[in-house]
Design a protein around this motif. Structure first.
Motif, PDB file in Angstrom:
ATOM      1  N   ALA A   1       0.866  -1.188   0.000  1.00 41.53           N
ATOM      2  CA  ALA A   1       0.000   0.000   0.000  1.00 41.53           C
ATOM      3  C   ALA A   1       0.900   1.236   0.000  1.00 41.53           C
ATOM      4  O   ALA A   1       1.793   1.364   0.858  1.00 41.53           O
ATOM      5  CB  ALA A   1      -0.898  -0.015   1.217  1.00 41.53           C
ATOM      6  N   PRO A   2       0.699   2.151  -0.965  1.00 39.42           N
ATOM      7  CA  PRO A   2       1.633   3.274  -1.104  1.00 39.42           C
ATOM      8  C   PRO A   2       1.864   4.052   0.179  1.00 39.42           C
ATOM      9  O   PRO A   2       2.990   4.434   0.489  1.00 39.42           O
ATOM     10  CB  PRO A   2       0.968   4.148  -2.167  1.00 39.42           C
ATOM     11  CG  PRO A   2       0.080   3.235  -2.924  1.00 39.42           C
ATOM     12  CD  PRO A   2      -0.347   2.164  -1.987  1.00 39.42           C
ATOM     13  N   GLU A   3       0.777   4.260   0.972  1.00 32.20           N
ATOM     14  CA  GLU A   3       0.974   5.079   2.186  1.00 32.20           C
ATOM     15  C   GLU A   3       1.867   4.345   3.199  1.00 32.20           C
ATOM     16  O   GLU A   3       2.628   4.968   3.930  1.00 32.20           O
ATOM     17  CB  GLU A   3      -0.365   5.502   2.801  1.00 32.20           C
ATOM     18  CG  GLU A   3      -1.303   4.417   3.263  1.00 32.20           C
ATOM     19  CD  GLU A   3      -2.126   3.780   2.135  1.00 32.20           C
ATOM     20  OE1 GLU A   3      -1.871   4.060   0.937  1.00 32.20           O
ATOM     21  OE2 GLU A   3      -3.019   2.977   2.460  1.00 32.20           O
ATOM     22  N   ASN A   4       1.818   2.993   3.196  1.00 34.38           N
ATOM     23  CA  ASN A   4       2.681   2.246   4.124  1.00 34.38           C
ATOM     24  C   ASN A   4       4.141   2.300   3.672  1.00 34.38           C
ATOM     25  O   ASN A   4       5.052   2.430   4.485  1.00 34.38           O
ATOM     26  CB  ASN A   4       2.215   0.795   4.231  1.00 34.38           C
ATOM     27  CG  ASN A   4       0.854   0.699   4.892  1.00 34.38           C
ATOM     28  OD1 ASN A   4       0.457   1.614   5.626  1.00 34.38           O
ATOM     29  ND2 ASN A   4       0.125  -0.375   4.631  1.00 34.38           N
ATOM     30  N   LEU A   5       4.330   2.227   2.361  1.00 27.58           N
ATOM     31  CA  LEU A   5       5.700   2.318   1.836  1.00 27.58           C
ATOM     32  C   LEU A   5       6.274   3.708   2.135  1.00 27.58           C
ATOM     33  O   LEU A   5       7.448   3.858   2.509  1.00 27.58           O
ATOM     34  CB  LEU A   5       5.714   2.054   0.330  1.00 27.58           C
ATOM     35  CG  LEU A   5       5.353   0.621  -0.077  1.00 27.58           C
ATOM     36  CD1 LEU A   5       5.018   0.548  -1.559  1.00 27.58           C
ATOM     37  CD2 LEU A   5       6.504  -0.338   0.249  1.00 27.58           C
ATOM     38  N   LEU A   6       5.428   4.709   1.992  1.00 26.91           N
ATOM     39  CA  LEU A   6       5.854   6.086   2.265  1.00 26.91           C
ATOM     40  C   LEU A   6       6.260   6.235   3.737  1.00 26.91           C
ATOM     41  O   LEU A   6       7.272   6.885   4.061  1.00 26.91           O
ATOM     42  CB  LEU A   6       4.689   7.031   1.930  1.00 26.91           C
ATOM     43  CG  LEU A   6       5.026   8.407   1.404  1.00 26.91           C
ATOM     44  CD1 LEU A   6       5.941   8.350   0.204  1.00 26.91           C
ATOM     45  CD2 LEU A   6       3.735   9.142   1.018  1.00 26.91           C
ATOM     46  N   THR A   7       5.487   5.618   4.618  1.00 25.01           N
ATOM     47  CA  THR A   7       5.815   5.686   6.054  1.00 25.01           C
ATOM     48  C   THR A   7       7.177   5.046   6.314  1.00 25.01           C
ATOM     49  O   THR A   7       7.984   5.553   7.097  1.00 25.01           O
ATOM     50  CB  THR A   7       4.724   4.965   6.891  1.00 25.01           C
ATOM     51  OG1 THR A   7       3.483   5.562   6.577  1.00 25.01           O
ATOM     52  CG2 THR A   7       4.986   5.065   8.370  1.00 25.01           C
ATOM     53  N   MET A   8       7.434   3.925   5.640  1.00 20.96           N
ATOM     54  CA  MET A   8       8.740   3.260   5.849  1.00 20.96           C
ATOM     55  C   MET A   8       9.879   4.167   5.386  1.00 20.96           C
ATOM     56  O   MET A   8      10.932   4.232   6.021  1.00 20.96           O
ATOM     57  CB  MET A   8       8.780   1.930   5.094  1.00 20.96           C
ATOM     58  CG  MET A   8       7.896   0.875   5.721  1.00 20.96           C
ATOM     59  SD  MET A   8       8.116  -0.725   4.903  1.00 20.96           S
ATOM     60  CE  MET A   8       6.442  -1.143   4.518  1.00 20.96           C
ATOM     61  N   LEU A   9       9.663   4.852   4.258  1.00 22.58           N
ATOM     62  CA  LEU A   9      10.712   5.766   3.779  1.00 22.58           C
ATOM     63  C   LEU A   9      10.914   6.913   4.780  1.00 22.58           C
ATOM     64  O   LEU A   9      12.046   7.316   5.067  1.00 22.58           O
ATOM     65  CB  LEU A   9      10.348   6.325   2.397  1.00 22.58           C
ATOM     66  CG  LEU A   9      10.523   5.361   1.226  1.00 22.58           C
ATOM     67  CD1 LEU A   9       9.877   5.911  -0.048  1.00 22.58           C
ATOM     68  CD2 LEU A   9      12.000   5.065   0.962  1.00 22.58           C
ATOM     69  N   LYS A  10       9.817   7.402   5.335  1.00 25.29           N
ATOM     70  CA  LYS A  10       9.914   8.478   6.339  1.00 25.29           C
ATOM     71  C   LYS A  10      10.710   7.986   7.544  1.00 25.29           C
ATOM     72  O   LYS A  10      11.564   8.691   8.071  1.00 25.29           O
ATOM     73  CB  LYS A  10       8.513   8.889   6.811  1.00 25.29           C
ATOM     74  CG  LYS A  10       7.779   9.776   5.842  1.00 25.29           C
ATOM     75  CD  LYS A  10       6.557  10.371   6.535  1.00 25.29           C
ATOM     76  CE  LYS A  10       5.797  11.277   5.605  1.00 25.29           C
ATOM     77  NZ  LYS A  10       4.727  10.671   4.868  1.00 25.29           N
ATOM     78  N   TRP A  11      10.400   6.765   7.980  1.00 22.66           N
ATOM     79  CA  TRP A  11      11.116   6.215   9.135  1.00 22.66           C
ATOM     80  C   TRP A  11      12.624   6.170   8.833  1.00 22.66           C
ATOM     81  O   TRP A  11      13.435   6.523   9.683  1.00 22.66           O
ATOM     82  CB  TRP A  11      10.592   4.809   9.469  1.00 22.66           C
ATOM     83  CG  TRP A  11      11.291   4.248  10.670  1.00 22.66           C
ATOM     84  CD1 TRP A  11      10.924   4.387  11.978  1.00 22.66           C
ATOM     85  CD2 TRP A  11      12.525   3.514  10.675  1.00 22.66           C
ATOM     86  NE1 TRP A  11      11.835   3.786  12.805  1.00 22.66           N
ATOM     87  CE2 TRP A  11      12.836   3.233  12.031  1.00 22.66           C
ATOM     88  CE3 TRP A  11      13.393   3.064   9.693  1.00 22.66           C
ATOM     89  CZ2 TRP A  11      13.976   2.534  12.409  1.00 22.66           C
ATOM     90  CZ3 TRP A  11      14.532   2.356  10.069  1.00 22.66           C
ATOM     91  CH2 TRP A  11      14.817   2.099  11.417  1.00 22.66           C
ATOM     92  N   LEU A  12      12.954   5.729   7.601  1.00 21.94           N
ATOM     93  CA  LEU A  12      14.382   5.628   7.245  1.00 21.94           C
ATOM     94  C   LEU A  12      15.064   6.994   7.291  1.00 21.94           C
ATOM     95  O   LEU A  12      16.202   7.120   7.752  1.00 21.94           O
ATOM     96  CB  LEU A  12      14.529   5.029   5.840  1.00 21.94           C
ATOM     97  CG  LEU A  12      14.594   3.506   5.742  1.00 21.94           C
ATOM     98  CD1 LEU A  12      14.642   3.071   4.288  1.00 21.94           C
ATOM     99  CD2 LEU A  12      15.806   2.935   6.484  1.00 21.94           C
ATOM    100  N   ILE A  13      14.370   8.021   6.804  1.00 23.99           N
ATOM    101  CA  ILE A  13      14.972   9.366   6.825  1.00 23.99           C
ATOM    102  C   ILE A  13      15.257   9.771   8.277  1.00 23.99           C
ATOM    103  O   ILE A  13      16.353  10.238   8.606  1.00 23.99           O
ATOM    104  CB  ILE A  13      14.040  10.404   6.151  1.00 23.99           C
ATOM    105  CG1 ILE A  13      13.835  10.062   4.678  1.00 23.99           C
ATOM    106  CG2 ILE A  13      14.615  11.822   6.283  1.00 23.99           C
ATOM    107  CD1 ILE A  13      12.791  10.909   3.970  1.00 23.99           C
ATOM    108  N   CYS A  14      14.264   9.558   9.149  1.00 23.90           N
ATOM    109  CA  CYS A  14      14.448   9.936  10.563  1.00 23.90           C
ATOM    110  C   CYS A  14      15.595   9.121  11.189  1.00 23.90           C
ATOM    111  O   CYS A  14      16.396   9.644  11.969  1.00 23.90           O
ATOM    112  CB  CYS A  14      13.160   9.724  11.352  1.00 23.90           C
ATOM    113  SG  CYS A  14      11.836  10.787  10.780  1.00 23.90           S
ATOM    114  N   TYR A  15      15.641   7.853  10.818  1.00 28.41           N
ATOM    115  CA  TYR A  15      16.697   6.974  11.358  1.00 28.41           C
ATOM    116  C   TYR A  15      18.089   7.484  10.951  1.00 28.41           C
ATOM    117  O   TYR A  15      18.997   7.609  11.772  1.00 28.41           O
ATOM    118  CB  TYR A  15      16.457   5.548  10.844  1.00 28.41           C
ATOM    119  CG  TYR A  15      17.587   4.586  11.086  1.00 28.41           C
ATOM    120  CD1 TYR A  15      17.878   4.138  12.370  1.00 28.41           C
ATOM    121  CD2 TYR A  15      18.350   4.103  10.014  1.00 28.41           C
ATOM    122  CE1 TYR A  15      18.922   3.241  12.593  1.00 28.41           C
ATOM    123  CE2 TYR A  15      19.382   3.210  10.227  1.00 28.41           C
ATOM    124  CZ  TYR A  15      19.673   2.779  11.512  1.00 28.41           C
ATOM    125  OH  TYR A  15      20.708   1.900  11.714  1.00 28.41           O
TER     126      TYR A  15
END
Ligand SMILES: Cc1cc2nc3c(=O)[nH]c(=O)nc-3n(C[C@H](O)[C@H](O)[C@H](O)COP(=O)(O)OP(=O)(O)OC[C@H]3O[C@@H](n4cnc5c(N)ncnc54)[C@H](O)[C@@H]3O)c2cc1C
Length: 560
Positions: free
Chosen positions: A378-392
């Motif tokens: 689901a695109p919004e879930n993939l987007l959340t994972m990318l956001k998490w990676l940026i914060c990480y």
């Protein structure tokens, strides 16, 4: 010239616009490229003749790589160290410098100019070098919007610091990077069109001797090509929207009363272009290489055009800011935002590419909690994972910076020692996320039918899932997922499923991207799919291909 010049340059701009003059841009020198402060070309003001004397002390100070300078340009915009009569160096400024007589194209006296010779690609452009030997140009040839020299030799500027003046000059180059992103979309489109059309026609093996399969039917071939197809769509839509946004920003630069907002937008666009240009040129590089290999031996024929595309895209990774150097501008901006967040301050991301960071601490607490492929894709879930990676990556890079600071290292050394696996990756993931977010936002527009939206969503998911799959290690290491979650299987099976789903659409999807055949200009990629007919014509049309080598008499005993 229009961004940094004033009314006094109107005449020359008009002549450039109507083609009486031709221009080029000369910043790089033989011994200095990325670090522009090291440039050695000088422009010394002489109040007696009211002119600047341009000088290159040796070949290391020669301007080089300048596109259009080798044989054709009549004028160059030259960056040089401005020296005032009090012998003070006022830093790099831009000058309009006549190079060749527009009537004869012969260089003016005291100018040595020439071509750099054959390059790996882009040989349609005459990249050249130039040296000045105490060569005089009129005072008004200085582009004087940010700094000027009065007739009697006094330096005047509304910007106090040299770094601000240099920033304003180099800031005017942002649009160039955006244009490069657009050029990359054309190269990646051509490569993927050629490869997918060819692979849909090319047959090898099959379940039985009677039944041969087009190579595109093979799982591994789909996995090698379809993520690049997805990238092409995401890049194409992103770059169109991005150019539109930057154009309206440029208008607000000239018209807006809200200088604070314009300045914040300017910084964000600068960071964005500094991350997106590297990402897109690298993704294009990788895509062209995979397309070349996906076409097997025939992909290695010059006629396939894939080699040429590879060579022509290559300098996109280098000019307008060498990728590895340029990308540091993006991570610096992001780290600045993160420091503010840690201090409890508000952050400014008026373009919206990093506004989610204000929720960064909460994003870091998120855990992978999906159990099906559909959920993961689901695109919004993939987007959340990318956001998490940026914060990480922000958190890790910031920790490294603090650690090095505590160890007493200089700013120079801290920056140098926080790039690999940290700041560099941070900026890349930031760019990956921005592309995906822009693509998905665009899909919400009413112009798309539900069928179009469905296939475009698959492409978006494939793009993001492929980006994330490469960073599974970090998703585990940072505690977002644990080994029992099955994130690896779900993501990987998701990628394979998407590739399979896209198989029937792939040729139609490249037909949408493809320019007319005479531009595709590759026997492997023409729209009728008659690969072998076109290859035969191509090979036989060159009579030399059927002849003995020119040196055959020297090599054969008979000499007949
Ligand atoms: C086809 C082509 C066309 C061009 N057209 C023009 C033009 O029209 N006008 C013009 O002025 N210039 C032009 N250029 C020059 C181009 O802008 C420069 O080559 C580019 O800015 C990189 O500079 P450099 O070559 O000096 O590389 P360098 O800066 O010497 O880089 C060499 C290597 O060192 C690395 N490096 C350097 N500094 C750092 C750092 N701080 N941290 C980590 N790594 C670092 C780089 O990543 C790179 O890999 C062109 C170049 C090409 C190839």
């Amino acid at each position: 010239m229009m961004a940094l010049g004033t009314e006094q340059h109107g005449d020359i701009i008009e002549k450039l616009q109507d083609g009486r003059y031709t221009g080029c841009f000369a910043l790089t020198e033989v011994a200095h490229g990325s670090d522009v402060r090291g440039m050695k070309t000088t422009a010394t003001y002489d109040p007696n003749t009211k002119s600047f004397i341009l000088h290159s002390e040796d070949f290391k100070a020669a301007k080089c790589w300048v596109g259009g300078l080798g044989q054709t340009s009549t004028h160059a915009m030259v960056f040089a160290q401005l020296i005032t009569p009090d012998k003070k160096n006022r830093g790099l400024h831009l000058f309009i410098v006549p190079i060749r007589d527009p009537e004869t194209l012969l260089p003016y006296p005291r100018v040595t100019v020439g071509d750099l010779g054959e390059k790996i690609g882009l040989n349609g452009i005459d990249n050249g070098f130039v040296m000045f030997h105490n060569y005089r140009i009129p005072r008004i040839n200085l582009l004087n919007k940010t700094g000027d020299v009065t007739e009697d030799g006094k330096y005047v500027s509304r910007l106090k610091k040299e770094s601000q003046r240099l920033g304003a000059s180099l800031g005017a180059l942002s649009m160039g990077r955006v244009n490069i992103t657009c050029v990359c979309t054309k190269y990646i489109s051509l490569a993927i069109v050629i490869a997918i059309r060819y692979c849909a026609v090319r047959k090898q093996f099959g379940p039985s001797l009677e039944e041969e399969w087009p190579v595109i039917e093979y799982q591994v071939q789909q996995w090698r090509l379809f993520p690049h197809l997805a990238t092409t769509y995401v890049m194409t839509i992103f770059s169109e929207i991005y150019v539109r946004k930057l154009r309206s920003f440029q208008i607000s630069l000239l018209t807006s009363e809200n200088r604070e907002l314009v300045s914040a937008e300017g910084m964000e666009f600068h960071a964005l272009s500094s991350a997106v240009k590297p990402l897109c040129s690298w993704m294009t590089r990788d895509a062209i290489q995979d397309c070349r290999e996906a076409c097997g031996g025939h992909g290695y024929l010059a006629a396939s055009r894939l080699g040429q595309l590879r060579a022509d895209n290559d300098p996109n990774c280098t000019y307008e800011g060498e990728n590895n150097v340029l990308i540091q501008q993006a991570s610096n901006w992001l780290l600045g935002l993160w420091s503010n967040i840690l201090e409890g301050k508000e952050i400014s991301s008026p373009v919206g590419s990093a506004s989610f960071l204000s929720d960064g601490q909460n994003i870091l607490q998120l855990k992978f909690n999906h159990t099906t492929i559909e959920e993961v894709l689901a695109p919004e879930n993939l987007l959340t994972m990318l956001k998490w990676l940026i914060c990480y990556y922000l958190k890790k890079t910031h920790q490294q910076v603090v650690f090095l600071k505590k160890n007493g290292e200089s700013d120079f050394s801290i920056r140098n020692n926080s790039q690999v696996f940290l700041a560099r990756t941070l900026a890349l993931v930031y760019a990956e996320h921005t592309l995906m977010k822009t693509f998905l936002d665009h899909l919400q527009e009413s112009m798309w039918s539900s069928e179009e939206k469905s296939v475009l969503t698959k492409l978006g998911s494939l793009y993001a899932a492929t980006c994330l799959e490469k960073r599974l290690g970090d998703l585990y290491a940072g505690g977002y997922a644990s080994t029992s979650d099955g994130i690896d299987t779900l993501l990987r099976e998701g990628i394979i499923t998407l590739c399979k789903d896209l198989l029937n659409e792939a040729v139609a999807l490249v037909d949408v991207l493809a320019p007319p055949d005479f531009i595709v200009n590759s026997p492997l990629g023409f729209s009728d799919g008659e690969v072998y007919k076109h290859m035969e014509q191509w090979i036989l049309k060159n009579p030399e291909n059927l002849e003995r080598p020119s040196w055959w008499r020297e090599a054969l005993l008979s000499k007949l």
